[in-house]
Design a protein around this motif. Structure first.
Motif, PDB file in Angstrom:
ATOM      1  N   LEU A 195      -6.104  -6.255  14.697  1.00 55.82           N
ATOM      2  CA  LEU A 195      -5.179  -5.124  14.767  1.00 55.82           C
ATOM      3  C   LEU A 195      -5.921  -3.807  14.567  1.00 55.82           C
ATOM      4  N   PRO A 196      -5.423  -2.718  15.155  1.00 44.51           N
ATOM      5  CA  PRO A 196      -6.054  -1.400  14.969  1.00 44.51           C
ATOM      6  C   PRO A 196      -5.689  -0.787  13.619  1.00 44.51           C
ATOM      7  N   LEU A 197      -6.344  -1.266  12.562  1.00 40.18           N
ATOM      8  CA  LEU A 197      -6.044  -0.826  11.197  1.00 40.18           C
ATOM      9  C   LEU A 197      -7.127   0.092  10.658  1.00 40.18           C
ATOM     10  N   PRO A 198      -6.760   1.095   9.869  1.00 36.57           N
ATOM     11  CA  PRO A 198      -7.774   1.882   9.160  1.00 36.57           C
ATOM     12  C   PRO A 198      -8.512   1.005   8.153  1.00 36.57           C
ATOM     13  N   ALA A 199      -9.685   1.447   7.766  1.00 38.55           N
ATOM     14  CA  ALA A 199     -10.493   0.682   6.819  1.00 38.55           C
ATOM     15  C   ALA A 199      -9.853   0.667   5.434  1.00 38.55           C
ATOM     16  N   ALA A 316       4.139  -5.733  14.046  1.00 37.89           N
ATOM     17  CA  ALA A 316       3.024  -5.761  13.088  1.00 37.89           C
ATOM     18  C   ALA A 316       3.163  -4.599  12.107  1.00 37.89           C
ATOM     19  N   TRP A 317       3.024  -4.915  10.835  1.00 40.34           N
ATOM     20  CA  TRP A 317       3.109  -3.910   9.774  1.00 40.34           C
ATOM     21  C   TRP A 317       1.964  -4.107   8.793  1.00 40.34           C
ATOM     22  N   VAL A 318       1.719  -3.079   7.980  1.00 42.28           N
ATOM     23  CA  VAL A 318       0.665  -3.159   6.976  1.00 42.28           C
ATOM     24  C   VAL A 318       1.171  -2.532   5.677  1.00 42.28           C
TER      25      VAL A 318
END
Length: 366
Positions: A195-199, A316-318
């Protein structure tokens, strides 16, 4: 409003357990997938300190205030199996080998400690035992129909249109779902492969748990301590309802192991912390140590958590990156995520400050 949505939550820490609880309370069917154990990392080894208004003036103030209130109500509603208690909180300073010249402090502290003021009251500061809180919320979620699975998520299942359809596990099993939440603390960075997630990074902390019985009252201490070498430490000491005292002071930027079970303390860190604690408190000097702990707190580039939808990926969630306030902010994060997933918006805490889109995606392996 209820929902039969089946949501996979990757991670069984306080954030994942809180999301599962609030989803299950709304009639959804959360499945928590945890590779190690519920509350097995920072959510079981943190201080569990809660503060109503210590985040005032910051982006997380409303989240913290809502969560502080939820902690009190959850303890009442669910029978308080995690030792929720109100605290009186003090600040002070001390220096190794140097006598204090201020007023007498608390009976459980050495006369070498100078208290500079009361910084929290039973109305504004409280405490939970973090592992009991995390496992207790997970059990409450399971009682509402949530499911707990032991396993390692290795990838996402997607429809032809790109929407999330579940997860694949290292065992070869698949778990079908209407959506996926990444709540793996500092290990959330592993999900950047899918997924395109920040670090999200891990900041390591060390702690000790002393068995003190009733020698220390319901108090917390935030101390500035100067070692003989001249190095300054900022110990935090919290008295729990179960007759133990938790203390921390030594942090580092050590590398995060892939498996939470492989975390060990840095050389000499616990000995250094023990010497400090025994020097500042006769009660701690006389108490046996029942746990020597190390864990990694999840932090982001700008210090704010990631709470929201993953951009460009339907379903998709974070929810991670809460740093030192993860235990405090778990309930309000769980409540907000349940609202976001089931209603598409939140009613108590706006999440605009925590939108993952504010930070660029980590260039991980794809």
């Amino acid at each position: 409003m209820s929902s039969e949505k089946r949501i996979v939550i990757c991670g069984g820490g306080a954030i994942g357990a809180a999301i599962a609880y609030f989803l299950s309370r709304r009639g959804a069917r959360p499945v928590v997938v945890e590779r190690h154990e519920v509350g097995g990392a920072a959510s079981g080894k943190s201080g569990g300190f809660l503060a109503l208004d210590w985040c005032r003036g910051t982006a997380i103030d409303r989240l913290a205030r809502r969560s502080f209130a939820l902690h009190a109500s959850l303890a009442e509603e669910l029978g308080n199996p995690w030792g929720y208690r109100r605290l009186t909180t003090f600040a002070g300073h001390a220096a190794e080998g140097r006598r204090a010249h201020g007023e007498a402090g608390r009976p459980w502290l050495s006369s070498d400690v100078t208290l500079t003021g009361q910084i929290g009251s039973p109305q504004t500061t409280a405490l939970v035992e973090p592992r009991a809180f995390t496992t207790g919320l997970m059990r409450a979620a399971e009682a509402n129909g949530a499911e707990l699975r032991h396993g390692i998520v290795t990838g996402l299942m997607k429809s032809a249109a790109g929407a999330i359809g579940g997860v694949t596990l290292e065992s070869g099993e698949t778990v079908e779902a209407d959506g996926v939440v990444i709540a793996m603390g500092p290990w959330s960075i592993l999900a950047s492969r899918w997924l395109p997630l920040p670090a999200v990074y891990g900041f390591k902390g060390h702690s000790l748990v002393f068995r003190t019985g009733d020698a220390v009252p319901a108090e917390a201490l935030f101390l500035e301590y100067e070692e003989a070498s001249g190095e300054a430490l900022t110990p935090e000491i919290f008295a729990r309802a179960d007759g133990t005292v938790w203390a921390c002071a030594v942090s580092s930027t050590a590398s995060l192991p892939v498996d939470p079970a492989d975390i060990t303390g840095d050389a000499g860190a616990h000995e250094r912390l023990e010497a400090l604690c025994r020097a500042i408190s006769p009660a701690l000097a006389a108490a046996p140590i029942v746990a020597r702990q190390a864990c990694f707190r999840p932090v982001t580039e700008d210090g704010l958590p990631l709470i929201g939808a993953v951009p460009g990926i339907e379903g998709a969630w974070v929810a991670t990156g809460h740093s030192v306030w993860g235990m405090l902010n778990a309930p309000a994060t769980g409540e907000a995520m349940a609202e976001l997933i089931l209603d598409g918006t939140t009613s108590h805490v706006p999440l605009r400050h925590f939108d993952p889109r504010r930070l660029k995606a980590f260039a991980g392996r794809r």
